[in-house]
Scaffold this active site. Structure first.
Site, PDB file in Angstrom:
ATOM      1  N   SER A 121      34.047  26.999  36.077  1.00  0.00           N
ATOM      2  CA  SER A 121      34.715  26.620  37.323  1.00  0.00           C
ATOM      3  C   SER A 121      33.763  25.960  38.291  1.00  0.00           C
ATOM      4  O   SER A 121      34.191  25.268  39.211  1.00  0.00           O
ATOM      5  CB  SER A 121      35.271  27.866  38.022  1.00  0.00           C
ATOM      6  OG  SER A 121      36.053  28.607  37.149  1.00  0.00           O
ATOM      7  N   GLU A 154      41.575  20.153  34.770  1.00  0.00           N
ATOM      8  CA  GLU A 154      40.567  19.220  35.278  1.00  0.00           C
ATOM      9  C   GLU A 154      39.638  18.868  34.110  1.00  0.00           C
ATOM     10  O   GLU A 154      39.027  19.758  33.518  1.00  0.00           O
ATOM     11  CB  GLU A 154      39.770  19.856  36.415  1.00  0.00           C
ATOM     12  CG  GLU A 154      40.581  19.987  37.702  1.00  0.00           C
ATOM     13  CD  GLU A 154      39.871  20.755  38.804  1.00  0.00           C
ATOM     14  OE1 GLU A 154      40.043  20.419  39.974  1.00  0.00           O
ATOM     15  OE2 GLU A 154      39.137  21.722  38.490  1.00  0.00           O
TER      16      GLU A 154
HETATM   17  N1  LIG Z   1      39.382  33.753  36.255  1.00  0.00           N
HETATM   18  C1  LIG Z   1      39.858  32.575  36.616  1.00  0.00           C
HETATM   19  O1  LIG Z   1      40.809  32.499  37.400  1.00  0.00           O
HETATM   20  C2  LIG Z   1      39.247  31.321  36.062  1.00  0.00           C
HETATM   21  C3  LIG Z   1      39.967  30.110  36.161  1.00  0.00           C
HETATM   22  C4  LIG Z   1      39.443  28.966  35.571  1.00  0.00           C
HETATM   23  C5  LIG Z   1      38.217  29.009  34.946  1.00  0.00           C
HETATM   24  N2  LIG Z   1      37.516  30.188  34.883  1.00  0.00           N
HETATM   25  C6  LIG Z   1      36.227  30.174  34.181  1.00  0.00           C
HETATM   26  O2  LIG Z   1      36.454  30.681  32.873  1.00  0.00           O
HETATM   27  C7  LIG Z   1      35.289  31.348  32.405  1.00  0.00           C
HETATM   28  C8  LIG Z   1      35.676  32.763  32.013  1.00  0.00           C
HETATM   29  O3  LIG Z   1      36.115  33.476  33.145  1.00  0.00           O
HETATM   30  P1  LIG Z   1      37.060  34.746  33.023  1.00  0.00           P
HETATM   31  O4  LIG Z   1      37.570  35.007  34.387  1.00  0.00           O
HETATM   32  O5  LIG Z   1      38.012  34.553  31.918  1.00  0.00           O
HETATM   33  O6  LIG Z   1      35.993  35.879  32.639  1.00  0.00           O
HETATM   34  P2  LIG Z   1      36.257  37.316  32.016  1.00  0.00           P
HETATM   35  O7  LIG Z   1      35.148  38.164  32.467  1.00  0.00           O
HETATM   36  O8  LIG Z   1      37.649  37.757  32.272  1.00  0.00           O
HETATM   37  O9  LIG Z   1      36.127  37.063  30.430  1.00  0.00           O
HETATM   38  C9  LIG Z   1      34.938  36.669  29.803  1.00  0.00           C
HETATM   39  C10 LIG Z   1      35.012  37.091  28.329  1.00  0.00           C
HETATM   40  O10 LIG Z   1      33.880  36.562  27.641  1.00  0.00           O
HETATM   41  C11 LIG Z   1      33.448  37.512  26.684  1.00  0.00           C
HETATM   42  N3  LIG Z   1      32.067  37.234  26.317  1.00  0.00           N
HETATM   43  C12 LIG Z   1      30.941  37.517  27.007  1.00  0.00           C
HETATM   44  N4  LIG Z   1      29.863  37.111  26.291  1.00  0.00           N
HETATM   45  C13 LIG Z   1      30.319  36.560  25.159  1.00  0.00           C
HETATM   46  C14 LIG Z   1      29.686  35.996  24.022  1.00  0.00           C
HETATM   47  N5  LIG Z   1      28.361  35.898  23.942  1.00  0.00           N
HETATM   48  N6  LIG Z   1      30.452  35.550  23.009  1.00  0.00           N
HETATM   49  C15 LIG Z   1      31.795  35.645  23.078  1.00  0.00           C
HETATM   50  N7  LIG Z   1      32.446  36.188  24.128  1.00  0.00           N
HETATM   51  C16 LIG Z   1      31.719  36.638  25.157  1.00  0.00           C
HETATM   52  C17 LIG Z   1      33.648  38.833  27.406  1.00  0.00           C
HETATM   53  O11 LIG Z   1      33.723  39.894  26.470  1.00  0.00           O
HETATM   54  C18 LIG Z   1      34.964  38.610  28.150  1.00  0.00           C
HETATM   55  O12 LIG Z   1      36.080  39.007  27.397  1.00  0.00           O
HETATM   56  C19 LIG Z   1      34.285  31.286  33.539  1.00  0.00           C
HETATM   57  O13 LIG Z   1      33.438  30.193  33.321  1.00  0.00           O
HETATM   58  C20 LIG Z   1      35.163  31.055  34.756  1.00  0.00           C
HETATM   59  O14 LIG Z   1      34.475  30.412  35.791  1.00  0.00           O
HETATM   60  C21 LIG Z   1      38.023  31.336  35.404  1.00  0.00           C
END
Ligand SMILES: NC(=O)c1ccc[n+]([C@@H]2O[C@H](COP(=O)([O-])OP(=O)(O)OC[C@H]3O[C@@H](n4cnc5c(N)ncnc54)[C@H](O)[C@@H]3O)[C@@H](O)[C@H]2O)c1
Length: 596
Positions: A121, A154
């Site tokens: 993000s 995006e």
């Molecule tokens: N939460 C939102 O609203 C949102 C929206 C758009 C983009 N994002 C982006 O998406 C990405 C993920 O965010 P999220 O909110 O889903 O996080 P989250 O913490 O909910 O999920 C992250 C997942 O990654 C897994 N993980 C960690 N290390 C790993 C590895 N080495 N190999 C495989 N899996 C691994 C974790 O177990 C976890 O399930 C971030 O870059 C965030 O900025 C988030």
């Protein structure tokens, strides 16, 4: 020939990853879904199952299609399972070093022609890309939460991303039924750059007890038509993720203090209050992962008795003024059964206001929303006067005269002399400090702000402003009156912009600055906020409706009060106002309305 994507990989099945898996599998694409451990994999699988079951229950997905969708997903622990996919989307936590490590390994295990994408993000896609030997095949594909629902993607190209890769990914987005905006690699891209300053500001309001969580959220939902309030949205995003995004934006985006995470956020993350995913954030949820909010110790009492705690009885209301707001407010009170005394500066003005109220009530009758008898009863409850003396026996006065402090102060001084003790005196000011008005009387404890929104008969929100001198009884009375009017009263402190304008206008101003910096176009920015965040209007559409001069005036006041450099009005906004491009009312603002 556009590239065929038959199998894609998703790394990390958390809040975003699980939703992204669903998006691909729903559209007939095979997915290899990868996590770091068996328990994490199971959690991801459970999220996908729950989401698709919900879609079936809501009739949005056939049971057979759900089963086919699940058959398309292959779950695995560890990146080597991604050896033959055409594209990988990484959705692991927002840490640069973690993402760089993952990209270096993806580079080793994936086919040389595979595209490697990040869902980051706020981190630099460029910095992530240089961890691989193929930075030209690295791109940002930023989905919105919840990924299966939100239409926007995006697409982030770096200076080295190859144009073919960009074109292939754009075509893929279209295949997924998404609308993409393609932009350069800048912290927060479009939507988050405009969203997170606002979210952080809302957390600061909550942290400083400026307003309660329910009130902040209700204000933005009811005042701006947003699908959810900022604190509920923080819970949905995940407080850990939100913290990292803010922190990165602060460091990458010019150290704008508005992006420095509010200290409370860090404390909540440390305490394990991560939002919905952990079952508790700003709100408490039924269980981890559930969207259902349950009452907790901070939930306000919902009973009428609780609401009216210490509230005084109000039967007769005086409304002073003859403009749009006064007219709407007279109608609202009369319709709700209050006896209303309207005071204007002369019989002629009273006649005009009376006509306007009649016209509006008649519209309600024509549209079938109001019975004729109720209209007549409402009109019968209003008396028209040109002298403040008729306010001697009212229980509440609502002042809605011109937005000039000297005029309002003089009026409140007169009310102080005329009105009986115990009356609540309310100002509808949208920009002046309520305390200034209160101190023009000898009873500042009885003075509140009642900030109605225009048109008052329609808008469901009223901001109840309490100054440092307002008594709890006066606040409770104001809130109870709002409830009796069928409106939601949100209580907040006496600061410029109250809740809604203080949170809304800096965001609009930021959108103007983004346009001014040529990062994106007005159309794409409007799209991004509507399709990525579910806003009813994009910032430029809204600015043209509100009026650029109005927006500039509000933004100037916010800036003057807080001296926050990030609040300085965008020069482009000032220039457009100077040029007379004020929005729809001038037939030209950010867009030309004369030829539409
Ligand atoms: N939460 C939102 O609203 C949102 C929206 C758009 C983009 N994002 C982006 O998406 C990405 C993920 O965010 P999220 O909110 O889903 O996080 P989250 O913490 O909910 O999920 C992250 C997942 O990654 C897994 N993980 C960690 N290390 C790993 C590895 N080495 N190999 C495989 N899996 C691994 C974790 O177990 C976890 O399930 C971030 O870059 C965030 O900025 C988030």
């Amino acid at each position: 020939m556009a590239r065929e994507f038959s199998t894609v990989g998703v790394v990390g099945l958390g809040t975003m990853g699980a939703g992204i898996v669903e998006v691909f599998a729903r559209n007939g694409i095979d997915v290899v879904a990868v996590e770091i451990s068996e328990p994490a994999l199971e959690r991801g699988r459970a999220t996908l199952t729950a989401s698709t079951d919900r879609a079936v229950a809501k009739g949005k997905l056939a049971a057979a299609d759900r089963d086919a969708l699940h058959e398309r997903v292959h779950f695995a622990v560890g990146l080597p399972a991604l050896h033959s996919v055409d594209l990988v989307i990484e959705a692991v936590p927002e840490h640069l070093d973690l993402k760089q490590r993952i990209f270096a390994e993806l580079d080793r295990v994936c086919r040389p022609e595979a595209i490697l994408a990040t869902n980051t993000s706020s981190l630099s896609v460029t910095e992530i890309s240089v961890a691989t030997t193929r930075p030209n095949q690295v791109i940002g594909i930023h989905f919105f939460n919840p990924a299966p629902v939100m239409k926007l993607v995006e697409v982030v190209r770096t200076v080295v991303t190859s144009p073919e890769v960009v074109a292939d990914v754009e075509a893929l987005c279209a295949r997924l039924g998404k609308v993409d905006v393609t932009i350069n690699d800048r912290a927060g891209f479009i939507a988050n750059a405009l969203l997170f300053g606002y979210l952080n500001h809302a957390v600061a309001m909550f942290e400083s007890h400026y307003a309660a969580r329910e009130d902040i959220d209700a204000a933005m939902k009811l005042g701006c038509g947003l699908p959810m309030g900022p604190l509920a949205l923080m819970d949905l995003i995940g407080l850990d993720t939100a913290y990292e995004i803010l922190d990165t934006m602060y460091r990458r985006g010019g150290r704008d203090r508005r992006h420095a995470p509010v200290p409370l956020l860090k404390q909540m993350v440390t305490a394990g209050l991560l939002g919905r995913k952990s079952g508790r954030g700003f709100y408490t949820y039924e269980r981890p992962g559930s969207p259902v909010v349950v009452p907790d110790e901070a939930t306000p009492p919902t009973t009428e008795a609780g609401l009216a705690d210490g509230a005084r009885a109000i039967a007769k209301v005086g409304v002073v003024g003859s403009g749009t707001m006064a007219t709407g407010i007279i109608e609202v009170f009369a319709k709700a059964g209050y006896e209303v005394v309207s005071v204007t500066r002369g019989a002629e003005k009273s006649a005009t206001v009376c006509e306007a109220v009649k016209t509006s009530l008649n519209k309600g009758v024509v549209r079938g929303r109001l019975a004729e008898a109720d209209r007549d009863a409402a009109l019968g409850r209003i008396s028209w006067s040109a002298t403040l003396d008729h306010l001697a026996d009212v229980d509440l006065v609502v002042e809605a005269v011109v937005e000039e402090l000297s005029v309002k102060k003089a009026l409140f001084a007169s009310l102080d002399e005329i009105c009986k003790p115990g009356v609540v005196l309310a100002t509808t000011t949208s920009s002046l400090p309520v305390i200034d008005v209160a101190m023009a009387t000898h009873r500042p404890a009885d003075v509140v702000g009642l900030h109605f929104f225009n048109p008052a008969p329609v808008m469901p929100l009223v901001e109840v402003v309490r100054t440092i001198r307002t008594s709890p009884e006066a606040t409770a009375t104001a809130r109870a009156v709002c409830a009796a009017l069928g409106k939601t009263g949100v209580v907040c402190g006496d600061r410029s912009g109250f809740i809604v304008n203080a949170l809304l206008f800096p965001y609009l101003n930021d959108a103007v600055k983004m346009l001014e910096a040529s990062y994106s176009t007005a159309d794409d920015i409007d799209h991004a906020m509507k399709l990525g965040c579910g806003y009813p209007m994009g910032p430029f559409e809204l600015l043209d409706v509100v009026g650029l001069d109005v927006a500039l005036a509000i933004q100037r006041e916010l800036y003057l009060e807080l001296r926050e450099p990030g609040f300085a009005p965008a020069p482009l906004l000032e220039h457009l106002v100077t040029a007379g491009y004020l929005g729809r009312k001038a037939r030209r603002g950010f867009r030309d309305h004369a030829h539409r």
